[in-house]
Design an enzyme around this catalytic site. Structure first.
Site, PDB file in Angstrom:
ATOM      1  N   ARG A  99       0.814  -1.222   0.000  1.00 37.78           N
ATOM      2  CA  ARG A  99       0.000   0.000   0.000  1.00 37.78           C
ATOM      3  C   ARG A  99       0.847   1.271   0.000  1.00 37.78           C
ATOM      4  O   ARG A  99       0.515   2.269   0.627  1.00 37.78           O
ATOM      5  CB  ARG A  99      -0.973   0.009   1.187  1.00 37.78           C
ATOM      6  CG  ARG A  99      -1.816  -1.244   1.318  1.00 37.78           C
ATOM      7  CD  ARG A  99      -2.674  -1.526   0.099  1.00 37.78           C
ATOM      8  NE  ARG A  99      -3.353  -2.813   0.233  1.00 37.78           N
ATOM      9  CZ  ARG A  99      -2.937  -3.939  -0.353  1.00 37.78           C
ATOM     10  NH1 ARG A  99      -1.859  -3.938  -1.122  1.00 37.78           N
ATOM     11  NH2 ARG A  99      -3.596  -5.058  -0.188  1.00 37.78           N
ATOM     12  N   SER A 116     -11.117   0.306   2.327  1.00 37.36           N
ATOM     13  CA  SER A 116     -10.488   0.042   3.629  1.00 37.36           C
ATOM     14  C   SER A 116      -9.860   1.314   4.172  1.00 37.36           C
ATOM     15  O   SER A 116      -9.091   1.980   3.482  1.00 37.36           O
ATOM     16  CB  SER A 116      -9.424  -1.046   3.491  1.00 37.36           C
ATOM     17  OG  SER A 116     -10.018  -2.275   3.141  1.00 37.36           O
ATOM     18  N   GLU A 118      -4.817   3.740   5.584  1.00 35.29           N
ATOM     19  CA  GLU A 118      -4.688   3.485   4.152  1.00 35.29           C
ATOM     20  C   GLU A 118      -5.343   4.599   3.355  1.00 35.29           C
ATOM     21  O   GLU A 118      -4.897   4.963   2.279  1.00 35.29           O
ATOM     22  CB  GLU A 118      -5.339   2.132   3.801  1.00 35.29           C
ATOM     23  CG  GLU A 118      -5.183   1.741   2.345  1.00 35.29           C
ATOM     24  CD  GLU A 118      -5.641   0.318   2.065  1.00 35.29           C
ATOM     25  OE1 GLU A 118      -6.038   0.055   0.912  1.00 35.29           O
ATOM     26  OE2 GLU A 118      -5.605  -0.518   2.986  1.00 35.29           O
TER      27      GLU A 118
END
Length: 309
Positions: free
Chosen positions: A157, A209, A303
């Site tokens: 990520r 998310s 995130e």
């Protein structure tokens, strides 16, 4: 190239939340890009992709939306893809050609440029496994560069481009396995789409998310033991503790602040019940972070990208 003043950004985000941009510019082609670079702007710049992993408030500068939309077949299984192409569009194209490797992204929102920048992946798949190079331009120095896969610094990520937001991604080049049956590939992608519909709160505006999953090896032993006892350890893309499990275990599923709510369907999603504000969501994110730290003695990492300037 059109410059819009005081552009409301809410319609451009999957959260349906957004303040105003002092200036909003969409780049539809390379002529627009050249014109923008010739402006030699001094304002802060924020690059907005598909708006799917972001919480944005007012931005006192330029919100730049690249819309480079092309898929160029260089050779069999090798595609150069404009950063404004949706991941779903690239997947459909790959499937139609019998190109294998992206089926894990079935139902994944967002653009190719955003996927590269965010180091996107799920279901054991990672975009970095297909990427060979990236073309980008430095908006501060008016310098174009071809980045090798190694120079992109793709990790969980994260990427070079996420750490260096002055670089605007123009395109990515991807290599696929060839010679597969399109119907078989389509079936695999549809399995992922159906899983998302079943497990994720797609009926409400959300930004995906909110937190990164937590590396298992970095967790204190009591937490490792709890995760193993509850059979919650996952290995995607390395041994991780799902933050959705931690949030649920802390009793936070369904927690609301204003019109923002932690989804009961998937606890790592915050949903907009209709009129959620930037502050509603940010307050809920901060509340979760504190509760998780107090209960599990770890600091979870966001995130979602939060923009407020």
């Amino acid at each position: 190239m059109k410059i819009i003043k005081n552009k409301n950004l809410s319609s451009l985000t999957s959260f349906k939340i957004g303040g105003k941009a002092k200036y909003f510019i969409q780049l539809g082609n390379f002529i627009d890009l050249k014109r923008f670079l010739n402006l030699k702007v001094k304002e802060d710049i924020f690059i907005l992709g598909g708006g799917t992993n972001i919480l944005i408030n007012d931005f006192n500068g330029i919100v730049l939306k690249p819309n480079f939309r092309f898929i160029k077949e260089i050779e069999n299984g090798l595609l150069e893809v404009g950063s404004g192409i949706l991941v779903s569009e690239l997947l459909d194209f790959a499937i139609s050609k019998g190109y294998q490797g992206l089926e894990w992204a079935g139902g994944l929102p967002g653009t190719v440029g955003g996927g590269i920048e965010g180091g996107v992946g799920c279901f054991g798949g990672e975009l970095k496994n297909l990427l060979t190079k990236v073309e980008a331009v430095n908006l501060k120095e008016n310098k174009r560069k071809i980045f090798s896969k190694e120079e992109c610094q793709l990790e969980y990520r994260n990427s070079f481009f996420k750490k260096n937001p002055e670089w605007l991604i123009i395109s990515g080049t991807f290599v696929f396995n060839t010679g597969f049956n399109s119907q078989d590939l389509k079936k695999r992608a549809e399995e992922k789409i159906n899983y998302r519909k079943e497990k994720h709160p797609l009926e409400f505006p959300n930004a995906g998310s909110v937190f990164k999953n937590y590396p298992f090896v970095q967790a204190p032993k009591f937490l490792q033991d709890l995760v193993l006892e509850k059979n919650k350890l996952k290995t995607d893309p390395f041994p991780i503790i799902p933050v959705a499990f931690l949030i649920a275990e802390a009793g936070l599923s369904g927690k609301r602040i204003g019109e923002a709510e932690i989804s009961k369907k998937h606890s790592n999603f915050i949903i907009n019940l209709g009129r959620a504000t930037f502050n509603d969501v940010l307050s809920l994110i901060e509340y979760v972070e504190k509760r998780i730290e107090d209960k599990f003695q770890i600091k979870i990492e966001r995130e979602i990208k939060i923009v407020d300037k």
